[in-house]
Structures are given as structure tokens and as C-alpha cells.
Design an enzyme around this catalytic site. Structure first.
Site, PDB file in Angstrom:
ATOM      1  N   LYS A 171     -18.861 -15.720   1.730  1.00 15.27           N
ATOM      2  CA  LYS A 171     -20.320 -15.475   1.986  1.00 15.27           C
ATOM      3  C   LYS A 171     -21.212 -14.789   0.824  1.00 15.27           C
ATOM      4  CE  LYS A 171     -19.886 -14.163   6.815  1.00 15.27           C
ATOM      5  NZ  LYS A 171     -20.071 -13.033   7.724  1.00 15.27           N
TER       6      LYS A 171
ATOM      7  N   ARG B 199       0.877  -1.200   0.170  1.00 20.96           N
ATOM      8  CA  ARG B 199      -0.108  -0.013   0.000  1.00 20.96           C
ATOM      9  C   ARG B 199       0.950   1.256  -0.087  1.00 20.96           C
ATOM     10  NH1 ARG B 199      -4.969  -1.819   4.123  1.00 20.96           N
ATOM     11  NH2 ARG B 199      -6.323  -2.591   2.162  1.00 20.96           N
TER      12      ARG B 199
ATOM     13  N   GLY C  84     -13.086  -3.690   0.096  1.00 18.01           N
ATOM     14  CA  GLY C  84     -14.691  -3.411   0.507  1.00 18.01           C
ATOM     15  C   GLY C  84     -15.038  -2.342  -0.585  1.00 18.01           C
TER      16      GLY C  84
ATOM     17  N   GLY D 181      -9.680  -8.598  -1.292  1.00 16.73           N
ATOM     18  CA  GLY D 181      -8.524  -8.907  -0.368  1.00 16.73           C
ATOM     19  C   GLY D 181      -7.878 -10.177  -0.765  1.00 16.73           C
TER      20      GLY D 181
HETATM   21  P1  ADP Z   1     -12.327 -11.698  -1.022  1.00 15.04           P
HETATM   22  O1  ADP Z   1     -11.465 -11.264  -0.118  1.00 15.04           O
HETATM   23  O2  ADP Z   1     -11.410 -11.937  -2.378  1.00 15.04           O
HETATM   24  O3  ADP Z   1     -13.350 -10.773  -1.485  1.00 15.04           O
HETATM   25  P2  ADP Z   1     -13.671 -13.537   0.789  1.00 15.04           P
HETATM   26  O4  ADP Z   1     -13.212 -12.899   1.681  1.00 15.04           O
HETATM   27  O5  ADP Z   1     -15.086 -13.417   0.259  1.00 15.04           O
HETATM   28  O6  ADP Z   1     -12.916 -13.173  -0.816  1.00 15.04           O
HETATM   29  O7  ADP Z   1     -13.300 -15.103   0.564  1.00 15.04           O
HETATM   30  C1  ADP Z   1     -12.238 -15.549   1.088  1.00 15.04           C
HETATM   31  C2  ADP Z   1     -12.157 -16.746   1.693  1.00 15.04           C
HETATM   32  O8  ADP Z   1     -13.134 -17.712   1.373  1.00 15.04           O
HETATM   33  C3  ADP Z   1     -10.893 -17.564   1.632  1.00 15.04           C
HETATM   34  O9  ADP Z   1     -10.168 -17.432   3.140  1.00 15.04           O
HETATM   35  C4  ADP Z   1     -11.248 -19.096   1.272  1.00 15.04           C
HETATM   36  O10 ADP Z   1     -10.512 -19.946   2.071  1.00 15.04           O
HETATM   37  C5  ADP Z   1     -12.633 -18.999   1.709  1.00 15.04           C
HETATM   38  N1  ADP Z   1     -13.246 -19.989   1.060  1.00 15.04           N
HETATM   39  C6  ADP Z   1     -13.333 -20.033  -0.299  1.00 15.04           C
HETATM   40  N2  ADP Z   1     -14.064 -21.359  -0.849  1.00 15.04           N
HETATM   41  C7  ADP Z   1     -14.082 -22.268   0.241  1.00 15.04           C
HETATM   42  C8  ADP Z   1     -14.840 -23.369   0.480  1.00 15.04           C
HETATM   43  N3  ADP Z   1     -15.053 -23.909  -0.263  1.00 15.04           N
HETATM   44  N4  ADP Z   1     -14.947 -23.528   2.155  1.00 15.04           N
HETATM   45  C9  ADP Z   1     -14.382 -22.693   2.917  1.00 15.04           C
HETATM   46  N5  ADP Z   1     -13.906 -21.621   2.885  1.00 15.04           N
HETATM   47  C10 ADP Z   1     -13.739 -21.294   1.473  1.00 15.04           C
HETATM   48 MG    MG Z   2     -11.723 -11.295   1.949  1.00 21.79          MG
END
Ligand code: ADP
Ligand code: MG
Length: 397
Positions: A198, A37, A374, A351
Site C-alpha cells: 500500500k 524476537r 511499524g 516485516g
Molecule cells: P513490509 O512488511 O516489508 O513493509 P508490506 O507489508 O508493505 O511490506 O507489503 C508486503 C506484501 O506486498 C507482500 O505480502 C507481497 O506479496 C505484497 N506485494 C508486493 N508486490 C505485489 C504485487 N505486485 N501484487 C500484489 N501484492 C504484492
Molecule cells: Mg508487511
């Protein structure tokens, strides 16, 4: 989307420039463990220094909730910035007020001053006009270079901009232009890949892209809410219960709009949530009781890769599996590799997805890697970000 004025569009001669950066960096024992960053803020800082500006930096760090704490001071970030610039960087323990004014007064052209963590002041997150007023006294021009904090209307991201002229920094501009390649007349077909933990975090993005994208590919834990909504047994897979009705709504909508919604057809399942768990590949209708899906399977990897290869534009947010563990990283890696190989426009945000792209060493191959977290997600939802809205539009006096 109206283009914003940037540091390139204004007269900088002799100016005291207050720059909102994002130095919310991970620290360990007083050292910055990941300075990406800080590195990202350097083009704007150098641009201003070269033009003889006095560069005054503001940032938040962590969640001190309005009370100073030594562990969250900006000194390590200021020190790292000095190393990267190869120049002296001054840091003071105040954000505003007489001491800050005196420090600014004493600055020479081309030098850099870092103010204290903005969230030590309880007025920051309340966007208190009194703080915005105190800050405005420190500068002639305000530059917002913290896209990742632009979804918050705080004194350093919004309030101050009502008091002195406000323009975008070079990183802010890069983020806006990068994300505009997806949002403003994208090259078609637009393929959006969503995954992660989620559904409820991403419901607005799903909804928007069902209206706007050509194809929506869904993997990660998020896909289990969809499978549950379709009445499938997903064993011990991570299902977000509140997400099931959201997924049902999205499936219903997908039936009415031209956008195709593609879910995994197979999974890598494990008997435990562990790196050394026993694993097998199964179809989505065959998840054994007690087993959990931790990645998309090889057939799904292939389908997603073909979709990505045929895309004019790809936007990706959210890992396809638990990529942090080697045995469950293949799906996420396949998406990253297909994007890297694609001749279309490729944009990654989020992230963990960005962390994955860096882990695989593929960041350079993408057209844009958003550091916005976010904020990028909210921007993709079509929300107007307060820290962007307050910046002067091109063509405005
Ligand atoms: P980003 O930060 O890219 O927006 P998220 O925070 O929504 O992504 O999700 C990331 C997390 O989701 C990771 O830590 C990953 O381990 C978890 N994840 C992805 N697929 C699965 C799964 N099938 N079961 C449990 N956790 C998962
Ligand atoms: Mg995340």
C-alpha cells in the site's frame, strides 16, 4: 540525533531491572514457532544477569484487548527463553500488584522473572499512571529493549519511564544506531527502495525521502498507484484507489526536488493470482486486460541492481512482488542480492522485507536488519517514538 544512555552507562550493582522486551512471537499449540524476537533480547538479558541484576521482563503478546486469555499467556515464550539461556526462568500470571511484588522480592541475583502479558491489563494501552506506578514499584531501573513497540505510548513502554531511571537495552541501541546510518549523514548516494502493498502506509516515508534521498526506487503493488496516476492501464493489477492521489502528489513533488524517482519499466504479469498462473514479461505500457503485475520485470531488476551497486547507503522497505510465490520472487531476490553484494551501508526494515531477506539467506550480509516493523517505518518518517523519547540522553544526570 541525541544518543541515548544504555545499560552500559549506569551502575547496575544490586539492581532490580525491569526490562521491556518484545516477546510478541508466533505460537502454535503452546510452542513458539519463530523465536527470533526472543533471541534478539538475549544480549541485554545476559548482560544484566552477568552483573548480578534481578531481571524482570515485561512484554505484550497479540491483541487480548485488556482481558486475560490462556492462549496469549507468556508461558511458551518464557519456556523458550529458559531453553535459550540454559537457565531457570520463572513466569508468573500477574503483571503487577502484591503477587508480582512478592515474586520479585524472592528473586536471587542473576535470575530472570517473566511477568504476564501486559495487554491483559486494560490500563496498559491507556498508559494509565496507576499501572505505571505499580510497575515502577517492581524495579530500580527501567530498560527499554523493545524498539518494535516504541511507537506506542503504553504503561510498559512510556509511563513507567517517568517514575524510575530509564535507559536503552542493547537491542534498542543496535536498532537506533542501525537506522541512524540512514538518517544521520548517510554515505551518499542514498538509494531508498520502496515496495510492498500500500502507498498509503508509506506516504510519509516517500515524502521524507523525496526531500532527503538521492534516488527512490519504487516497485511492488505500490508502483501501480503511480502508474495509474500517470494514466497507464495496469490491467487487473492490485491498485489501492486511495493511493492514486498520494502517488500523484509524490510524482508532482519529484518534479521539483533533486531526488530521482524511478518506477518499473517492465513487469512479470500473470493471468491469475496463483503460483501456477500463466506468466509473461511486458513493458509497463503493455499490460494485457485481465492480467496482473505480480513482480518487477528483468529490465527493472537490472536497473535497480545497478542503482543499488552504486549506492553509498541503501535502505529497503517492501517487497518488489509477491515473493511468497516462487515465480514472482525474482525482483525481491534481485534487490536483496544487490544489497548483499554492495560495498555501501545496507539497511532493511519492514516485516515482509525482512522475512524475504531471511528466506533468501542473506540477512547476515546486511549491515542492519531492523526487527522494528511499524516502529522502524515511523522512525524513518522522522517521528519521535514515545518509547525512545523517554530514555535518558547521554550526558544527562
Ligand atoms: P513490509 O512488511 O516489508 O513493509 P508490506 O507489508 O508493505 O511490506 O507489503 C508486503 C506484501 O506486498 C507482500 O505480502 C507481497 O506479496 C505484497 N506485494 C508486493 N508486490 C505485489 C504485487 N505486485 N501484487 C500484489 N501484492 C504484492
Ligand atoms: Mg508487511
Amino acid at each position: 540525533m541525541a544518543m541515548k544512555k544504555t545499560v552500559r552507562d549506569v551502575d547496575l550493582a544490586g539492581q532490580r531491572v525491569l526490562v521491556r522486551v518484545d516477546f510478541n512471537v508466533p505460537l502454535d499449540d503452546g510452542r513458539v514457532t519463530d523465536d527470533s524476537r526472543i533471541q534478539a533480547a538475549i544480549p541485554t538479558i545476559e548482560y544484566l544477569r552477568k552483573r548480578g541484576c534481578r531481571v524482570i521482563l515485561m512484554s505484550h503478546l497479540g491483541r487480548p484487548k485488556g482481558t486475560p486469555s490462556d492462549a496469549l499467556r507468556l508461558d511458551p515464550a518464557a519456556r523458550r527463553l529458559g531453553e535459550l539461556l540454559g537457565a531457570d526462568v520463572q513466569k508468573i500470571d500477574e503483571l503487577s500488584g502484591p503477587a508480582a511484588e512478592a515474586a520479585v522480592e524472592a528473586m536471587l541475583p542473576g535470575t530472570v522473572l517473566v511477568l504476564e502479558n501486559s495487554r491483559f491489563d486494560p490500563r496498559e494501552e491507556k498508559n494509565d499512571p496507576a499501572l505505571a506506578e505499580e510497575l515502577a514499584r517492581l524495579g530500580d531501573l527501567y530498560v527499554n529493549d523493545a524498539f518494535s513497540a516504541a511507537h506506542r505510548a503504553h504503561a510498559t513502554t512510556a509511563g513507567i519511564a517517568e517514575r524510575i531511571p530509564a535507559v536503552a537495552g542493547l537491542l534498542m541501541e543496535k536498532e537506533l544506531l542501525g537506522l541512524a546510518r540512514v538518517l544521520a549523514e548517510p554515505a551518499r548516494p542514498l538509494v531508498v527502495v520502496l515496495g510492498g502493498a500500500k502507498v498509503s502506509d508509506k506516504i510519509m516515508v516517500i515524502d521524507r525521502f523525496l526531500d532527503f534521498a538521492d534516488t527512490l526506487l519504487i516497485g511492488g503493488a505500490m508502483s501501480f498507484a503511480f502508474m495509474r496516476a500517470m494514466g497507464k492501464e495496469v490491467g487487473a493489477s492490485k491498485v489501492e484507489e486511495e493511493g492514486v492521489s498520494v502517488a500523484a502528489g509524490a510524482l508532482e513533488k519529484a518534479g521539483r526536488v533533486p531526488c530521482r524517482l524511478v518506477l518499473p519499466s517492465d513487469l512479470v504479469v500473470a493471468d491469475r493470482f496463483a503460483e501456477d498462473a500463466s506468466t509473461q514479461v511486458v513493458g509497463v505500457d503493455e499490460v494485457p486486460a485481465g492480467w496482473m503485475g505480480l513482480d518487477i520485470g528483468p529490465r527493472t531488476r537490472e536497473v535497480f541492481s545497478v542503482e543499488i551497486a552504486g549506492a553509498g547507503t541503501v535502505f529497503w522497505n517492501g517487497p518488489m512482488g509477491v515473493f511468497e510465490m516462487g515465480p514472482f520472487a525474482s525482483g525481491t531476490k534481485a534487490v536483496a542480492e544487490a544489497m548483499a553484494a554492495s560495498s555501501g551501508v545496507t539497511v532493511v526494515g519492514g516485516g515482509d522485507s525482512v522475512a524475504a531477506v531471511n528466506l533468501f539467506g542473506l540477512a547476515e550480509q546486511m549491515d542492519h536488519v531492523s526487527l522494528g516493523g511499524g516502529a522502524s517505518l515511523e522512525y524513518m518518517e522522522g517521528a519521535e517514538l514515545p518509547g525512545v523519547a523517554i530514555l535518558a540522553d547521554r550526558g544527562e544526570a
